[in-house]
Design a protein around this motif. Structure first.
Motif, PDB file in Angstrom:
ATOM      1  N   ALA A 141      -5.051  -0.266   0.882  1.00 54.96           N
ATOM      2  CA  ALA A 141      -4.166  -1.465   0.052  1.00 54.96           C
ATOM      3  C   ALA A 141      -4.895  -1.614  -1.315  1.00 54.96           C
ATOM      4  O   ALA A 141      -4.667  -2.289  -2.010  1.00 54.96           O
ATOM      5  N   ARG A 370       3.277   2.686  -4.917  1.00 59.78           N
ATOM      6  CA  ARG A 370       2.711   1.947  -3.831  1.00 59.78           C
ATOM      7  C   ARG A 370       3.888   1.707  -2.960  1.00 59.78           C
ATOM      8  O   ARG A 370       5.233   1.143  -3.462  1.00 59.78           O
ATOM      9  N   ASP A 372       4.432   0.226   0.399  1.00 60.70           N
ATOM     10  CA  ASP A 372       3.610  -0.306   1.553  1.00 60.70           C
ATOM     11  C   ASP A 372       4.846  -0.386   2.706  1.00 60.70           C
ATOM     12  O   ASP A 372       4.492  -0.675   3.942  1.00 60.70           O
ATOM     13  N   SER A 376       5.516   1.702   7.706  1.00 60.59           N
ATOM     14  CA  SER A 376       5.593   0.541   8.567  1.00 60.59           C
ATOM     15  C   SER A 376       6.952   0.620   9.153  1.00 60.59           C
ATOM     16  O   SER A 376       7.257  -0.312  10.136  1.00 60.59           O
ATOM     17  N   PRO A 382       1.899  -3.169   9.459  1.00 62.50           N
ATOM     18  CA  PRO A 382       1.789  -3.006   8.076  1.00 62.50           C
ATOM     19  C   PRO A 382       0.856  -1.663   7.767  1.00 62.50           C
ATOM     20  O   PRO A 382      -0.405  -1.883   8.253  1.00 62.50           O
ATOM     21  N   PRO A 384      -0.216   0.220   4.396  1.00 61.69           N
ATOM     22  CA  PRO A 384      -0.206   0.203   2.793  1.00 61.69           C
ATOM     23  C   PRO A 384      -0.191   1.733   2.594  1.00 61.69           C
ATOM     24  O   PRO A 384      -0.933   2.708   3.261  1.00 61.69           O
ATOM     25  N   THR A 386       0.002   4.808  -1.000  1.00 63.11           N
ATOM     26  CA  THR A 386       0.428   5.059  -2.477  1.00 63.11           C
ATOM     27  C   THR A 386       0.499   6.483  -2.761  1.00 63.11           C
ATOM     28  O   THR A 386      -0.508   7.302  -2.191  1.00 63.11           O
TER      29      THR A 386
END
Length: 534
Positions: A141, A370, A372, A376, A382, A384, A386
């Motif tokens: 992240a 990104r 995120d 998920s 979660p 993350p 990118t």
RNA sequence: GCAGCUGUAGCUCAGUUGGUUAGAGCGCCUGACUGUGGAUCAGGAGGUCGGUGGUUCGAGUCCACCCAGCUGUACCA
């Protein structure tokens, strides 16, 4: 088989698709090698996924009755489950990571390239099958991951031969716009539709200028063909707030000139409001961001977005990537319901003309951001991520137009001509001899009824030279068989000026060498060297 | 999807206010010039004028619908 003319099949390619020849394939391969080298340098590793996925894994709803296959090519499997051709390389990667989560060490850097498919109206430079080259970092992240992607994008452009200043990596953060929309009362699920309309309007800034965007934010806009696009229906104050957030210098003035879009862009990398400008690009961009903080102080999304942008900018600058390569640009939107934070876009700034002399804007040749939510979806936790994709096909078209790609076709093989049909085996042996020496060679396989056709063929094949052996050469006066190695490129040069046949033939003689058969390879090599063919 | 423009030979295009067997250039094929790409010369193939219906004595030409292409616009992960 149908042989009469009426029922014969018409050979035709579906629209939006292209066949590609040797020149284009070679150019694509060269681009891929260069891109891959940069990605490898950044520690990314390859992973490949198939062209077909379950439709739901791509995040599309099932094709419905009214508009089947909208946007994607879809079909049903034996068990009636819906499958689709991939329309990008990011969604399949998310599926891959989620499916192999245990075996993948996060953060995971990976790249891949391949054809993707979109069932949309094709246009100039837009195809229904095209190549993307994608890189993603999954499981981090950190803004450092985003910054790294941006720097890698810049490095890639330069590796591809696009000089610094002829491209720019633009960065924005969706949270900033989300904060603005929230502040003008467009927050909440019930306003999702209007938020989309606003974002789409902003996305069109480069084409429609400030005034066009203004119309789309308000009542709507009619284009030159008379078609009307309904707007977001914002009030004047809200429109100003939105315009101000993307183009501070243009908000209060009634910008109508076509250059107003340029003003908007320049606003993205200069400090507005007369604030003291510190020296150097770092102070410039960070100053700009901190200046923006005074607006919407109560919006958490807005402030978070600016904070992330500031971090990305600082990381890029500290690695030496200044604003001649990477810039914060508040007008970048992209991936409307896809990206969750930073978004990137690579734009070509080249000024070129097409075959008809009209100016061409290449615009975006790559983008990312990104996402995120994408991995998920498949997992409870979660994840993350990118990433960034280069539109290889579009970029190749751009490079070809600016002459960065060599479009001259590669030279063809040496052609061994057939003078005497009864001696095919001898000619075949000559071709084999050349191949053993590592020289591309082929035997003439057409109807060998005369030499003219064979030379014409070799000419069209772009052969550097042909090998000829008739009875004169075979039964050479010296007692050892000879061959003629005729340099076609030199022959073409020499022949230019002559218009009568005698002269012409005399000139052709000059371009050919009569050598003992044992010296065939050496004589051919000499021709290849003469023309720099390796 | 919506709007505008355009569909005549492989390619680029002519084709008059509706009037005989629809043309040109380029390209292609065959041949000539002793066994050589180019040039030249002599021949040749290739079109139910995007499709269907209509108006007319007569339609490549006018009308309607359809199809395709181009351009703009919408959508675009």
């Amino acid at each position: 088989m149908a042989t009469d003319k009426k029922s014969k099949l018409k050979a035709r390619l579906p629209r939006g698709l292209v066949d590609r020849g040797p020149g284009e394939i070679a150019a694509t391969q060269a681009m891929i090698d260069k891109i891959r080298a940069v990605y490898e340098l950044y520690g990314f590793e390859p992973v490949e996924t198939p062209a077909i996925e379950y439709t739901d894994a791509l995040g599309k709803f099932l094709p419905d009755q009214d508009r089947p296959n909208e946007g994607v090519f879809s079909f049903q499997d034996d068990d009636e489950q819906w499958l689709s051709l991939r329309y990008d390389l990011t969604a399949p990667l998310a599926r891959h990571v989620a499916e192999n989560f245990q075996n993948i060490a996060l953060p995971y850097r990976s790249y891949r390239f391949g054809f993707v498919f979109r069932n949309e109206k094709p246009g100039p430079g837009r195809f229904r099958q095209f190549m993307q080259f994608d890189a993603d970092t999954v499981g981090s992240a950190s803004p450092a991951a985003d910054a790294e992607i941006c720097m890698m994008a810049a490095d890639t452009m330069e590796a591809l031969g696009i000089p610094r200043g002829s491209y720019v990596v633009k960065v924005n953060n969706r949270k900033v716009l989300d904060g603005v929309l929230e502040a003008i009362g467009l927050g909440g699920a019930e306003n999702a539709g209007r938020r989309l309309t606003v974002l789409r309007a902003i996305d069109k800034l480069d084409r429609l200028c400030i005034e066009g965007v203004r119309l789309l934010l308000g009542e709507g806009r009619k284009d030159e063909s008379g078609d009307f696009t309904k707007g977001a229906g914002l009030g004047a104050d809200d429109i100003d707030a939105v315009i101000n957030s993307i183009a501070p210098t243009a908000a209060s003035s009634a910008a109508t000139s076509p250059t107003s879009s340029l003003k908007a862009e320049s606003a993205s990398f200069s400090v507005s409001g007369g604030e003291a400008i510190l020296r150097g690009p770092e102070a410039d961009i960070l100053g700009y961001i901190s200046n923006r903080r005074q607006y919407f102080p109560d919006s958490k999304a807005y402030q978070t977005g600016l904070e992330e942008l500031a971090q990305i900018a600082a990381l890029c600058v500290s690695s030496g990537y200044d604003q001649d390569r990477i810039r914060v640009d508040p007008t970048v939107v992209r991936g409307l319901e896809y990206y969750t934070g930073p978004v990137f876009e690579v734009e070509l700034l080249l000024d070129t003309k097409d075959e008809k002399g009209r100016p061409v804007r290449f615009g975006s040749v790559g983008g990312g951001g990104r996402y995120d939510g994408l991995v998920s979806r498949f997992r409870g936790e979660p994840v993350p991520a990118t990433g960034f994709s280069i539109g290889v096909s579009r970029l190749q078209a751009a490079l070809a137009l600016i002459g960065e790609i060599d479009t001259t076709p590669a030279p063809g093989p040496v052609v061994v001509t057939v003078f005497d049909k009864a001696r095919l085996a001898d000619y075949q042996a000559m071709a084999a001899t050349l191949r053993k020496a590592g020289i591309r060679a082929e035997l003439y396989l057409g109807n060998p009824k005369n030499m003219g056709n064979q030379l014409k063929y070799a000419d069209r094949r772009r052969s550097p030279c042909v090998v000829i052996q008739g009875s004169n050469e075979k039964d050479h006066a010296s007692g050892t068989p000879h061959v003629i190695v005729k340099d076609l490129l030199l022959g073409a040069e020499l022949a230019k000026l002559d218009k009568d046949r005698e002269d012409y033939l005399a000139r052709q003689e000059e371009a050919q060498a009569l050598v003992p058969e044992a010296d065939l390879v050496a004589a051919v090599r000499k021709v290849l060297q003469r023309h720099g063919i390796g």
